[in-house]
Design an enzyme around this catalytic site. Structure first.
Site, PDB file in Angstrom:
ATOM      1  N   GLU A  22       0.963  -1.187   0.093  1.00  0.00           N
ATOM      2  CA  GLU A  22      -0.062   0.075   0.058  1.00  0.00           C
ATOM      3  C   GLU A  22       0.723   1.331  -0.139  1.00  0.00           C
ATOM      4  O   GLU A  22       0.524   2.341   0.557  1.00  0.00           O
ATOM      5  CB  GLU A  22      -0.938  -0.013   1.126  1.00  0.00           C
ATOM      6  N   SER A 150      -6.796  -2.456   1.757  1.00  0.00           N
ATOM      7  CA  SER A 150      -6.970  -1.439   0.373  1.00  0.00           C
ATOM      8  C   SER A 150      -7.410  -2.315  -0.825  1.00  0.00           C
ATOM      9  O   SER A 150      -7.094  -2.168  -1.773  1.00  0.00           O
ATOM     10  CB  SER A 150      -5.565  -0.813  -0.037  1.00  0.00           C
ATOM     11  N   TYR A 216      -9.683   4.308  -5.117  1.00  0.00           N
ATOM     12  CA  TYR A 216      -8.445   5.269  -5.426  1.00  0.00           C
ATOM     13  C   TYR A 216      -8.452   5.966  -6.815  1.00  0.00           C
ATOM     14  O   TYR A 216      -7.859   6.768  -6.762  1.00  0.00           O
ATOM     15  CB  TYR A 216      -7.338   4.505  -5.015  1.00  0.00           C
ATOM     16  N   ARG A 254     -11.475   2.858  11.341  1.00  0.00           N
ATOM     17  CA  ARG A 254     -12.741   2.749  10.447  1.00  0.00           C
ATOM     18  C   ARG A 254     -13.206   1.214  10.392  1.00  0.00           C
ATOM     19  O   ARG A 254     -12.211   0.290  10.221  1.00  0.00           O
ATOM     20  CB  ARG A 254     -12.253   3.062   8.957  1.00  0.00           C
ATOM     21  N   ASP A 256     -15.433  -1.440   8.412  1.00  0.00           N
ATOM     22  CA  ASP A 256     -16.213  -1.875   7.232  1.00  0.00           C
ATOM     23  C   ASP A 256     -17.194  -2.878   7.624  1.00  0.00           C
ATOM     24  O   ASP A 256     -16.938  -4.040   8.517  1.00  0.00           O
ATOM     25  CB  ASP A 256     -15.146  -2.268   6.326  1.00  0.00           C
ATOM     26  N   GLU A 269     -14.182  -5.688   8.404  1.00  0.00           N
ATOM     27  CA  GLU A 269     -12.783  -5.758   8.905  1.00  0.00           C
ATOM     28  C   GLU A 269     -12.859  -4.166   9.605  1.00  0.00           C
ATOM     29  O   GLU A 269     -13.358  -3.463   9.585  1.00  0.00           O
ATOM     30  CB  GLU A 269     -11.646  -5.736   7.979  1.00  0.00           C
ATOM     31  N   ASN A 271      -9.994  -0.901  10.038  1.00  0.00           N
ATOM     32  CA  ASN A 271      -8.655  -0.449   9.664  1.00  0.00           C
ATOM     33  C   ASN A 271      -8.143   0.446  10.530  1.00  0.00           C
ATOM     34  O   ASN A 271      -8.979   1.446  10.885  1.00  0.00           O
ATOM     35  CB  ASN A 271      -9.036   0.375   8.548  1.00  0.00           C
ATOM     36  N   GLY A 275      -7.113   5.236   4.857  1.00  0.00           N
ATOM     37  CA  GLY A 275      -6.607   6.303   3.921  1.00  0.00           C
ATOM     38  C   GLY A 275      -6.913   7.757   4.161  1.00  0.00           C
ATOM     39  O   GLY A 275      -7.974   7.975   4.893  1.00  0.00           O
TER      40      GLY A 275
END
Length: 310
Positions: A22, A150, A216, A254, A256, A269, A271, A275
């Site tokens: 990443e 990602s 992205y 974060r 998800d 999951e 994070n 990002g």
């Protein structure tokens, strides 16, 4: 802890780049964070990768670290352990929360033990009876590396014909894979900032799935924030916060989720270093409650003012 004087942060290292899968996303995130902090008077400087960062810290060049290294090394407890050993404050989760959430299999095992909803899954290693795994889970499934983020190495698999390529792709990144039941429904994410949830985001990609390109590159992905209303929104945010804490995460991050056609929420999951690019989700959720990007970076940096050993 809230502060108003940027000098109280001291000289800040913005850790970015590194050598994970990443890297490019981390460089983009780091540039944005650096610009935002400097615009608010913070004495912030970029440092690319962990070796350079540790050398600079041992030399006494920085008072704290804004960690925006995504993926392995920066998000899996390795950097966090080194910083704690050096007594240097940093943003985000500590060793336990970082290491656990980077491991999708162990995170889900914790959630299952806590009675939190997550799709059925199997931790797969090369040589196992894949036919038995598929017979248990049934198509469609998602195949992904257990220790990447990602959307790196992820494939949605609907039949036997696509399975070998999916396993080969995920195996390029990890020796342990996770094969997970695919929840049919809508994709959501909930950001956490200093112990509080931000509004959920319903992610609506132009294509069928929210893959790396949709995250992205694409300009046509829709982000609906808040993603839900009333009791449904409160329920999803409460679940996300429980999942975040259960996994040992702290500071900011974060969670998800998927929401199935019956309105059930399923944890996917966590994070711990999300990002911070122009397409990223935490800034979008923060903006929905009046927190612009520079203030968001300031708020995240404030989380480093707690206990170094947290």
């Amino acid at each position: 802890m809230r502060i108003t004087d940027p000098q109280l942060f001291g000289r800040v290292a913005v850790a970015l780049g590194g050598n994970s899968a990443e890297r490019e996303v981390s460089l983009a995130s780091g540039r944005n964070v650096l610009e935002a902090l400097r615009s608010l008077g913070v004495d912030a400087h970029p440092v690319d990768g962990i070796p350079a960062l540790l050398d600079a810290l041992r030399a006494g060049h920085f008072a704290r670290v804004f960690n925006i290294l995504h993926g392995r090394g920066g998000e899996d407890g390795m950097l966090q352990g080194a910083l704690q050993a050096l007594g240097v404050p940093f943003t985000g989760s500590g060793v336990l929360g970082s290491a656990l959430t980077m491991d999708k299999v162990r995170t889900k095992e914790i959630w299952v033990a806590k009675g939190l909803p997550t799709p059925r899954f199997h931790a797969y290693r090369k040589g196992e009876d894949i036919a038995a795994v598929i017979a248990e889970l049934r198509y469609p499934v998602i195949v992904k590396p257990s220790h990447e983020g990602s959307s790196v190495g992820i494939t949605h698999v609907f039949d036997d014909a696509d399975l070998p390529a999916a396993l080969e792709l995920a195996s390029r990144y990890d020796g342990e894979l996770i094969i997970e039941e695919l929840i049919v429904g809508d994709e959501f994410t909930v950001a956490i900032l200093d112990g509080e949830t931000l509004p959920s985001i319903n992610i609506v990609p132009k294509g069928e799935f929210y893959d790396y390109h949709a995250k992205y590159v694409a300009e046509d992905t829709q982000y609906l924030c808040p993603g839900l209303q009333g009791a449904a929104e409160e329920e999803m945010r409460a679940l996300a916060l429980r999942a975040f804490h259960a996994s040992g995460a702290s500071g900011w991050g974060r969670v998800d989720l998927m929401r199935d056609r019956s309105g059930g929420n399923w944890l996917i999951e966590v994070n711990t270093t999300p990002g911070m690019t122009s397409h990223s989700l935490v800034p979008k959720a923060a903006r929905a409650v009046g927190i612009e990007f520079p203030q968001l970076c300031w708020r995240i940096l404030e989380t480093s003012l707690g206990d170094v050993a947290a």
